[in-house]
Design an enzyme around this catalytic site. Structure first.
Site, PDB file in Angstrom:
ATOM      1  N   ASP B  80       0.865  -1.174   0.000  1.00  0.00           N
ATOM      2  CA  ASP B  80       0.000   0.000   0.000  1.00  0.00           C
ATOM      3  C   ASP B  80       0.905   1.229   0.000  1.00  0.00           C
ATOM      4  O   ASP B  80       1.755   1.377   0.879  1.00  0.00           O
ATOM      5  CB  ASP B  80      -0.882  -0.021   1.255  1.00  0.00           C
ATOM      6  CG  ASP B  80      -1.917   1.092   1.242  1.00  0.00           C
ATOM      7  OD1 ASP B  80      -3.058   0.837   1.642  1.00  0.00           O
ATOM      8  OD2 ASP B  80      -1.573   2.226   0.837  1.00  0.00           O
ATOM      9  N   CYS B 210      26.877 -15.663  -1.686  1.00  0.00           N
ATOM     10  CA  CYS B 210      25.597 -15.535  -0.983  1.00  0.00           C
ATOM     11  C   CYS B 210      24.416 -15.576  -1.946  1.00  0.00           C
ATOM     12  O   CYS B 210      23.441 -16.277  -1.710  1.00  0.00           O
ATOM     13  CB  CYS B 210      25.549 -14.215  -0.211  1.00  0.00           C
ATOM     14  SG  CYS B 210      26.599 -14.205   1.259  1.00  0.00           S
ATOM     15  N   CYS B 252      28.117  -4.091   1.306  1.00  0.00           N
ATOM     16  CA  CYS B 252      28.391  -5.523   1.141  1.00  0.00           C
ATOM     17  C   CYS B 252      29.897  -5.781   1.107  1.00  0.00           C
ATOM     18  O   CYS B 252      30.381  -6.712   1.738  1.00  0.00           O
ATOM     19  CB  CYS B 252      27.750  -6.056  -0.139  1.00  0.00           C
ATOM     20  SG  CYS B 252      26.090  -6.706   0.103  1.00  0.00           S
TER      21      CYS B 252
END
Lengths: 161, 291
Positions: B80, B210, B252
């Site tokens: 929303d 990953c 990262c």
């Protein structure tokens, strides 16, 4: 000699002292790996302490093994990881020399392993200064000390099924 | 290893086990569902799984939105636009779009009219410009600002830049990502691909460790996604702010205990292109909500 030069010299000295292994420990660059990745000789003179090892295993700021591995009776550790194999029975499957090799530098046992080398100080691509994102200079302090590695191995060796 | 096998049957078992483990581990956990993201009660429906682009053959059959890997509360915030905390920044970006600034006395709207004229832009970013350089959306924005508006360039990681990229991205919401990877883009794409598989830092981790080999697995409480970028800029709950792609890349690589690259560096532009191309076909979600 200006004061800042003296403190710089002192910092350099203490840096050197920090980088030099204690007499009773094998420095990361001096570790001798057998052909299949195992390390026969303990890295420190003091025998590993499994209780300490169990704590290092789950400690986010040192071993943090639990980020990737699970052990079923470690109910003290929340959210155990699923990246690496579960370690129940690791003490049955591996000799201490094998465990030592895997913890120190797993890629010598499993070339494609995702596992970091916990007792290694050089040979990195863009090595950093811990988690700062800044450049670090090799040799880096290893992720675990020689004694911590021995403690972790002592703990893993107790995991029997 | 042969010696070990001769000496001790238990060690032999261990060696077999070791061989099995030394194969690259593939993720065991595919998403439980691949329901679409249904926004504003059905006004917008975004697929969360699409066939992987051809260049990922052998790696992925399907590519998945990061939304599938988040918990239900986080997912719900994106359903929303009034609940989506990123949307307020979209509004601020639109205000900026219409604000005259700089020596030329122009706003973005002076040349481009309504911001809806930007529809389609996000889906093809980053993109090689007329001079053959790979540019991110931030570069195109600053080029307009400094040359056409004669205003100051915005800081890559500043709020105004992130608001503007968010406002422009939302215009393409639902359009499939479609970055060009051939022709003049090819060398940049190759550079980004090389980076994706490079194991950086003291933890020796590549993006692929990953996000290709272990998506669906857990690093502690963190559920690994395929690392798709179609939701950027992301409203990240952890930072309580909009986060750009380069900011996330920087974090990262820092987290590999590595020397990271700068936001706005050529390296991150190349990585941005390669990672975007892995998600070609997924819809633009920006502004998505993640944690």
């Amino acid at each position: 000699m200006p004061r800042h030069a003296i403190s710089a010299a002192l910092a350099l000295l203490s840096g050197l002292a920090f980088a030099m292994p204690l007499a009773a420990e094998t420095a990361p660059q001096d570790v001798s790996f057998a052909e299949d990745g195992l390390i026969e000789a303990p890295l420190s003179e003091t025998a590993g302490d499994p209780e300490n090892g169990a704590a290092i295993y789950a400690d986010k700021t040192s071993g943090n093994c639990v980020a990737c591995h699970a052990i079923s009776d470690r109910t003290d550790a929340e959210f155990q990881g699923t990246i690496g194999p579960a370690l129940d029975g690791a003490g049955d499957r591996w000799s201490e020399a094998q465990l030592r090799g895997i913890v120190a530098d797993a890629k010598r046992t499993f070339p494609d392993s995702m596992m970091p080398g916990f007792y290694k100080s050089s040979g990195y691509i863009r090595p950093g200064d811990a988690f700062t994102g800044e450049a670090g200079s090799e040799p880096l302090p290893p992720l675990l000390t020689a004694q911590q590695v021995e403690d972790v191995i002592a703990y893993l060796a107790t995991l029997k099924e | 290893m042969t010696t070990t096998i001769r000496l001790n049957p238990r060690a032999a078992m261990a060696s077999v086990f070791a061989l099995v483990l030394s194969l690259p581990a593939m993720a065991e956990t595919e998403p439980e569902t691949t329901d679409p993201i249904v926004i504003n009660g059905g006004e917008i429906e975004l697929p969360t799984a699409v066939p992987a682009p051809d260049h990922l053959e052998g790696a992925f059959d399907q590519v998945y939105s990061g939304w599938l890997f988040r918990d239900s509360e986080t997912q719900a915030m994106q359903l929303d636009d009034f609940e989506n905390p990123g949307m307020i920044f979209v509004d601020q970006g639109i205000d900026d779009w219409n604000t005259i600034e700089g020596e030329a006395g122009k706003s973005c709207a002076s040349c481009h009219e309504g911001i809806e004229s930007m529809k389609g832009v996000r889906a093809v970013m980053p993109k090689v410009n007329a001079e053959g350089e790979l540019w991110s959306m931030e570069d195109y924005i600053n080029d307009c600002r400094t040359n056409r508006m004669q205003a100051e360039a915005l800081d890559w990681n500043g709020d105004r830049m992130k608001n503007m990229t968010a406002a422009i991205s939302v215009q393409s919401r639902g359009m499939p990502m479609d970055v060009a990877i051939d022709g003049p883009a090819k060398p940049y794409w190759e550079q980004g691909k090389e980076m994706y598989y490079t194991r950086y830092g003291q933890l020796e981790l590549a993006c692929a460790n990953c996000h290709e080999d272990h998506y669906g697995d857990w690093i502690r409480a963190d559920h690994l996604s395929q690392g798709m970028t179609n939701g950027f800029p992301v409203y990240r709950l952890k930072q309580a702010a909009l986060v750009s792609q380069h900011n996330r890349f920087r974090g990262c690589i820092r987290d590999t205990r590595g020397e990271t690259f700068a936001m706005g560096s050529d390296e991150f532009r190349a990585l941005e292109l390669y990672v975007a191309s892995r998600g070609n076909g997924l819809p633009v979600e920006g502004v998505s909500v993640r944690h």
